[in-house]
Design an enzyme around this catalytic site. Structure first.
Site, PDB file in Angstrom:
ATOM      1  N   GLU A  94       0.863  -1.177   0.000  1.00 26.39           N
ATOM      2  CA  GLU A  94       0.000   0.000   0.000  1.00 26.39           C
ATOM      3  C   GLU A  94       0.897   1.223   0.000  1.00 26.39           C
ATOM      4  O   GLU A  94       1.681   1.433   0.919  1.00 26.39           O
ATOM      5  CB  GLU A  94      -0.924   0.025   1.216  1.00 26.39           C
ATOM      6  CG  GLU A  94      -1.758   1.300   1.324  1.00 26.39           C
ATOM      7  CD  GLU A  94      -2.556   1.594   0.065  1.00 26.39           C
ATOM      8  OE1 GLU A  94      -2.288   2.637  -0.578  1.00 26.39           O
ATOM      9  OE2 GLU A  94      -3.439   0.786  -0.289  1.00 26.39           O
ATOM     10  N   GLU A 148      -6.891   1.228  -6.756  1.00 25.90           N
ATOM     11  CA  GLU A 148      -6.860   2.694  -6.852  1.00 25.90           C
ATOM     12  C   GLU A 148      -5.936   3.122  -7.997  1.00 25.90           C
ATOM     13  O   GLU A 148      -5.062   3.961  -7.832  1.00 25.90           O
ATOM     14  CB  GLU A 148      -6.407   3.337  -5.529  1.00 25.90           C
ATOM     15  CG  GLU A 148      -7.312   3.059  -4.357  1.00 25.90           C
ATOM     16  CD  GLU A 148      -6.991   1.749  -3.656  1.00 25.90           C
ATOM     17  OE1 GLU A 148      -7.913   1.111  -3.115  1.00 25.90           O
ATOM     18  OE2 GLU A 148      -5.807   1.350  -3.643  1.00 25.90           O
ATOM     19  N   GLU A 199      -8.571  -2.877  -9.731  1.00 19.73           N
ATOM     20  CA  GLU A 199      -9.854  -2.471  -9.157  1.00 19.73           C
ATOM     21  C   GLU A 199     -10.500  -1.459 -10.095  1.00 19.73           C
ATOM     22  O   GLU A 199     -11.372  -1.802 -10.874  1.00 19.73           O
ATOM     23  CB  GLU A 199      -9.625  -1.888  -7.761  1.00 19.73           C
ATOM     24  CG  GLU A 199     -10.883  -1.561  -7.003  1.00 19.73           C
ATOM     25  CD  GLU A 199     -10.556  -0.925  -5.668  1.00 19.73           C
ATOM     26  OE1 GLU A 199     -11.296  -1.184  -4.709  1.00 19.73           O
ATOM     27  OE2 GLU A 199      -9.569  -0.161  -5.578  1.00 19.73           O
ATOM     28  N   GLU A 254     -15.872  -3.828  -1.299  1.00 21.34           N
ATOM     29  CA  GLU A 254     -15.548  -3.265   0.011  1.00 21.34           C
ATOM     30  C   GLU A 254     -16.540  -2.199   0.452  1.00 21.34           C
ATOM     31  O   GLU A 254     -16.754  -1.984   1.658  1.00 21.34           O
ATOM     32  CB  GLU A 254     -14.129  -2.697   0.009  1.00 21.34           C
ATOM     33  CG  GLU A 254     -13.946  -1.534  -0.937  1.00 21.34           C
ATOM     34  CD  GLU A 254     -12.477  -1.292  -1.295  1.00 21.34           C
ATOM     35  OE1 GLU A 254     -12.045  -0.140  -1.148  1.00 21.34           O
ATOM     36  OE2 GLU A 254     -11.799  -2.231  -1.714  1.00 21.34           O
TER      37      GLU A 254
END
Length: 668
Positions: free
Chosen positions: A383, A452, A470, A476
């Site tokens: 991340e 993202e 995604e 989510e």
């Protein structure tokens, strides 16, 4: 990867050296003659138009650019030459929704030069396919040697008639994670692509782009009436594109179908990308299903950061590995394994993560070794928090660690409204970053799963280590927001999924979430969750729920059986925002699989099984909403049955509101 030529690839190529005075208009038809592009100079400005059969789709529309200093690269042209050619090949995907793809088009290349001033040259390349059209700009090397600053693109798509568009806004804080809305084209503002339109004439249209390299992403803005204009995503200082000496834009694409399902089985965007540059992808990536320490964090059972509820602990990892192995799966994603996670990480836009150091209570090497004993491979996780300066300093070290440990897939997140230096994900800065990381990952034998991220423009053909992303509003949101409405899942196959595979993270069996945030739930049934493994394509599919919610559930068998690599895909029926029924053939067996789902309205689905082998008999293993089930009444009940069927049969499936069903056709 092998190429199988149906005919010699370039059947003919004719160079035409017309001057402006003798020839200023050309027409290019697709191989079957249905789609036509007309190009001409009108008062020395390039214009194009598109038709499908007798239907005019795009009326004469503008082309070109505005450069720094308000220099116009859209007029004062003469034609210096034109060339037509035909190309026809069939190529094999390393993995995909269809194994063999035909790439058949007619091409027109027009060379322009401005008459005065810097006498800049501009080449426009057009391709006409049976499923749509495309064009791009090439700015070649020329006498003027300078840096090029594109301030605006003047390309317009002047739709002949209005239609209903399914859209999400561009340049917003949550990037592309918005619910699709429908509205007339004439009412749109600035929107992302793919933009899907049902025109008043009945045609299904999708505007997008392909092979986006070192250029800004294209969004579309309504300028007047039904005219859409290219609006390039800018750098923070307002400049759209920075290049030196030359540039090649992405392809501006228009897919054309006579019904919405034809858009899904169009491979035009893939065909506009370059062939596979990676010869060893099969050595480290093959399509698979995976579990993860993920959903528990989103519903609040665990935390991403170090705490008494920390999700990524060695103990939890070993428990997940045991379950994954017991149920016959081979991959596990563990998020939050590394140092740097804090309760405020999301608000801190310059967050500093480590990509090599394990969090307290987690031993990466020990977990990897435990997994190997159970034949479970970990999926790496990075991340970035959109702090790319920090990430790029450590990316080589982080990738090298994964290679050393035998990890072959990395999920990379980019949470944040903007990247470093206030750059947007979709601008040229972001485009170059995402391509750089993809190529860097290939050097370490890593497949990439982006979250993202920028939209897919077909680069998986060239770099098949780009396995999924995604780039949309996924599962989510059902964990901690108002959720995704039931019609969301009947919209995204016709919109977002036209650009490429999506990591939606399906497979929630506890649809009325009983742990974590109170009152949150999936806006649908378990039958619908099963259908997603067929209606949403990705070469990797997550079983997103907690292990305890799968334990002892008979419907888990379908998730064990359903593959993620396909020989063929057929859209049997569908209406945007209402329902879809998809059939796919397994690449590695004679079996077919079917997924069908509906919006909030219950639906009786009658499926013709003519896609099956007419010489064979199949056992249909059926998983569908139980009688009386919908999203608010017993949504977790699944009726499981078997019956013998042939290609001449029709199958009746009864779906509850926000429901669905899935079928495995096992060849007997």
């Amino acid at each position: 990867m092998k190429n199988y030529l149906i005919l010699p690839a370039v059947l003919f190529s004719i160079a035409i050296g017309y001057s402006q005075k003798t020839k200023s208009a050309y027409e290019l038809a697709s191989p079957n003659g249905k789609n036509k592009i007309k190009f001409e100079l009108v008062k020395n400005a390039p214009k194009y138009a598109v038709s499908h059969g007798k239907t005019e789709v795009i009326s004469p529309s503008d082309m070109g650019f505005v450069l720094k200093g308000n220099e116009d690269l859209s007029s004062n042209f003469e034609i210096k030459g034109a060339k037509t050619s035909t190309f026809d090949e069939t190529w094999e995907q390393v993995w995909g929704e269809k194994k063999n793809i035909r790439n058949h088009y007619n091409q027109l290349v027009v060379d322009l030069q401005q008459k005065t001033g810097n006498k800049r040259k501009l080449q426009i390349q057009f391709r006409a396919f049976d499923d749509g059209v495309a064009f791009r700009y090439v700015y070649p090397k020329q006498i003027v040697k300078d840096s090029i600053f594109i301030m605006d693109e003047k390309t317009t798509f002047n739709l002949k008639e209005d239609g209903k568009a399914w859209w999400i806004p561009a340049n917003r804080e949550n990037r592309d994670e918005y619910l699709f809305k429908d509205a007339p084209v004439s009412t749109l503002d600035t929107v992302l692509t793919p933009l899907t339109i049902e025109s008043k004439s009945g045609l299904a249209l999708s505007f997008h782009e392909a092979n986006l390299i070192d250029f800004a992403s294209m969004t579309l803005v309504n300028t007047k009436g039904t005219e859409l204009k290219s609006d390039l995503v800018p750098w923070a200082d307002g400049i759209k594109v920075r290049v030196k000496d030359t540039f090649t834009s992405s392809w501006r694409t228009l897919q054309i179908g006579e019904n919405p399902g034809e858009l899904i089985t169009s491979y035009l965007v893939l065909n506009l990308n370059e062939p596979n540059k990676l010869k060893n992808t099969n050595s480290y990536f093959k399509p698979y299903k995976y579990l993860g320490i993920w959903w528990g964090m989103h519903i609040g059972k665990y935390t991403f950061w170090e705490s008494d509820k920390q999700g990524a602990t060695t103990k939890n990892a070993e428990t997940y590995i045991d379950f994954t192995a017991k149920e016959g799966f081979n991959h596990l994603l563990i998020e939050g394994w590394n140092k740097g996670w804090t309760p405020g990480w999301y608000e801190n836009r310059m967050h500093m993560f480590s990509f090599t150091k394990s969090a307290d209570n987690f031993d990466l090497e020990k977990v990897v070794e435990y997994g190997k004993k159970k034949n479970i491979e970990l999926i790496g996780y990075h991340e970035t928090g959109s702090n790319l300066i920090n990430y790029l300093k450590e990316v080589d070290e982080g990738f090298a660690l994964y290679k050393k440990l035998g990890i072959h897939t990395v999920k990379i997140g980019h949470v944040g409204s903007k990247l470093n230096m206030k750059q947007m994900h979709f601008g040229q800065f972001g485009v170059n970053y995402f391509r750089y990381i993809l190529e860097k990952a290939a050097q370490y034998d890593l497949a990439v799963l982006y979250h993202e991220s920028i939209k897919d423009t077909g680069e998986r053909r060239t770099f098949p280590n780009m396995v999924s992303r995604e780039a949309a509003r996924g599962q989510e949101y059902n964990a901690w927001s108002e959720g995704n409405p039931p019609n969301h899942l009947s919209i995204i196959p016709f919109t977002r999924l036209l650009s490429g595979p999506m990591d939606f993270t399906p497979g929630i069996f506890d649809v009325e979430v009983k742990q974590g945030y109170p009152g949150k739930r999936i806006q649908g049934t378990v039958g619908q969750q099963l259908a997603l493994y067929v209606t949403i394509y990705s070469p990797i599919q997550m079983l997103a729920d907690l292990p305890e919610n799968y334990e002892g559930k008979p419907a888990l068998q379908f998730l064990k059986d359903v593959p993620t690599d396909w020989e063929d895909t057929k859209i049997l029926e569908g209406k945007i925002g209402e329902y879809i029924t998809t059939a796919r053939k397994d690449r590695n067996s004679a079996d077919w699989y079917l997924g069908t789902l509906t919006n909030e309205k219950p639906r009786n689905v009658e499926v013709s099984l003519s896609f099956l082998d007419p010489k064979a008999t199949y056992e249909a293993q059926i998983y569908v909403d139980a009688e009386g089930t919908d999203q608010t009444h017993n949504p977790e009940a699944v009726a499981i049955s078997k019956k013998t069927v042939k290609a001449s049969d029709k199958l009746q499936l009864k779906l509850g509101g926000a429901g669905g069903g899935a079928v495995r056709f096992k060849k007997i």
